[in-house]
Write a protein that holds these residues in place. Structure first.
Motif, mmCIF file in Angstrom:
data_model
loop_
_atom_site.group_PDB
_atom_site.id
_atom_site.type_symbol
_atom_site.label_atom_id
_atom_site.label_comp_id
_atom_site.label_asym_id
_atom_site.label_seq_id
_atom_site.Cartn_x
_atom_site.Cartn_y
_atom_site.Cartn_z
ATOM 1 N N LYS A 4 0.822 -1.208 0.000
ATOM 2 C CA LYS A 4 0.000 0.000 0.000
ATOM 3 C C LYS A 4 0.861 1.264 0.000
ATOM 4 C CE LYS A 4 -4.208 -1.531 -0.081
ATOM 5 N NZ LYS A 4 -5.124 -1.180 -1.212
ATOM 6 N N VAL A 5 1.956 1.245 0.760
ATOM 7 C CA VAL A 5 2.851 2.404 0.794
ATOM 8 C C VAL A 5 3.453 2.646 -0.587
ATOM 9 C CG1 VAL A 5 5.028 3.284 1.726
ATOM 10 C CG2 VAL A 5 3.373 2.201 3.243
ATOM 11 N N PHE A 36 9.766 -2.651 13.232
ATOM 12 C CA PHE A 36 9.635 -3.158 11.866
ATOM 13 C C PHE A 36 8.961 -2.131 10.960
ATOM 14 C CE2 PHE A 36 6.777 -5.325 8.806
ATOM 15 C CZ PHE A 36 7.755 -5.777 7.925
ATOM 16 N N PHE A 37 7.926 -1.468 11.456
ATOM 17 C CA PHE A 37 7.269 -0.439 10.657
ATOM 18 C C PHE A 37 8.212 0.730 10.385
ATOM 19 C CE2 PHE A 37 3.400 -2.594 12.031
ATOM 20 C CZ PHE A 37 2.650 -2.560 10.869
ATOM 21 N N PHE A 38 9.042 1.062 11.354
ATOM 22 C CA PHE A 38 10.009 2.144 11.173
ATOM 23 C C PHE A 38 11.010 1.814 10.071
ATOM 24 C CE2 PHE A 38 8.324 4.058 14.865
ATOM 25 C CZ PHE A 38 8.831 5.342 14.961
ATOM 26 N N ASP A 74 2.782 6.999 7.947
ATOM 27 C CA ASP A 74 2.851 5.556 7.678
ATOM 28 C C ASP A 74 3.508 4.785 8.819
ATOM 29 O OD1 ASP A 74 1.664 5.782 5.145
ATOM 30 O OD2 ASP A 74 3.566 6.322 4.228
ATOM 31 N N ALA A 75 4.691 5.214 9.232
ATOM 32 C CA ALA A 75 5.453 4.455 10.219
ATOM 33 C C ALA A 75 5.010 4.744 11.642
ATOM 34 C CB ALA A 75 6.943 4.748 10.067
ATOM 35 N N VAL A 76 4.835 6.028 11.974
ATOM 36 C CA VAL A 76 4.542 6.398 13.361
ATOM 37 C C VAL A 76 3.069 6.193 13.692
ATOM 38 C CG1 VAL A 76 4.629 8.246 15.067
ATOM 39 C CG2 VAL A 76 6.445 8.054 13.354
ATOM 40 N N PHE A 77 2.176 6.756 12.878
ATOM 41 C CA PHE A 77 0.744 6.699 13.191
ATOM 42 C C PHE A 77 0.137 5.336 12.864
ATOM 43 C CE2 PHE A 77 -3.696 7.486 11.759
ATOM 44 C CZ PHE A 77 -4.228 7.795 12.993
#
Length: 288
Positions: free
Chosen positions: A103-104, A174-176, A138-141
């Motif tokens: 999606k990103v 992992f998201f970061f 994307d990463a934080v929220f």
């Protein structure tokens, strides 16, 4: 001001301007402009998300579904949560997070393909504000919410009954790392349609590589190299919760995933520069 005086010298006496530019007008500081643009870009992303709730649901639902599936498998085959040893997570969890990276990539490629990013830059948007705002969203929220939901699911004893705060930190790290890695992938694509399919293919390739190379049994030096790639680091982190694991611990893997963020940023800039030079030379040769 000096500009007004220079113009007045070119005009007849009866047509000279008597209005001077305010002397206290100063350009806004770079930091203030940057913060304002970041706030506006975050408002843009949040507004778009509210208009398409199903798109954000496609990111939240797959990982939660995979977590619930793993809980069900432990209940059926290993007698409930007490039988959780972390062995199933390494095989199934990656599938739940692939949709996020896809999606990103597709979102960035959509704006790139339709020249929305270029139009915003022409209107004064700074590249730093663009990428920082998207990383924050994307990463934080989004990453925070998904990690929190998965942590709640982990209360049933997943990850070999590990500490919930540690599980949350591992997932959020992992998201970061996977967010800037996804930004890096967009430098190789031309359209959003092909980018989504190829991204899934790349993630599937990393999954096969992990299984084929048995990375959890490799030396710590090789594991450090493999952690350069977030999909491999994520699977290795899942394997680190097992009892028989003897490689880099989960905290070390999380630290590497966060530290390697700048590598993806540098790679993206270098790739964009190479592509720019390539197309410039190609245009110069075949046009003239």
């Amino acid at each position: 001001g000096n500009t007004t005086s220079n113009l007045n010298d070119l005009l007849p006496d009866n047509e000279r301007c008597t209005i001077a530019a305010p002397s206290d007008m100063k350009p806004r500081p770079y930091s203030e402009t940057l913060m304002t643009q970041i706030q506006l870009m975050l408002w843009k992303r949040i507004t778009e998300t509210k208009k398409q709730p199903m798109e954000i649901a496609k990111i939240f639902v797959p990982p939660v579904f995979i977590f619930l599936l793993i809980i069900s498998m432990y209940a059926v085959f290993m007698g409930g949560a007490s039988g959780s040893d972390g062995s199933i997570e390494v095989f199934l969890l990656p599938f739940g997070f692939w949709i996020f990276a896809q999606k990103v990539v597709v979102y960035i490629m959509f704006e790139k393909y339709n020249r929305l990013h270029e139009a915003m830059k022409m209107m004064g948007l700074k590249d730093a504000a663009y990428w920082i705002s998207y990383f924050l969203f994307d990463a934080v929220f989004v990453g925070f919410i998904v990690s929190m939901l998965c942590m709640i699911c982990s209360t049933y004893g997943l990850f070999n009954h590990a500490n919930l705060a540690g599980i949350f930190g591992f997932l959020w790290c992992f998201f970061f790392s996977v967010t800037p890695f996804s930004y890096f992938l967009t430098t190789f694509f031309d359209s959003p349609q092909s980018s989504g399919q190829i991204t899934i293919g790349i993630l599937l390739g990393f999954y096969v590589i992990y299984m084929a190379l048995s990375i959890e049994t490799a030396s710590e030096g090789l594991q450090t190299m493999y952690c350069l790639f977030p999909p491999l680091a994520f699977q290795l982190g899942c394997a680190s919760y097992q009892d028989g694991y003897s490689g880099i611990d989960t905290g070390g893997i999380c630290g590497m995933m966060v530290r390697y963020i700048h590598i993806y940023c540098v790679q993206s800039l270098c790739t964009l520069y190479v592509l720019y030079v390539h197309y410039t030379v190609y245009y110069a040769i075949y046009t003239f």
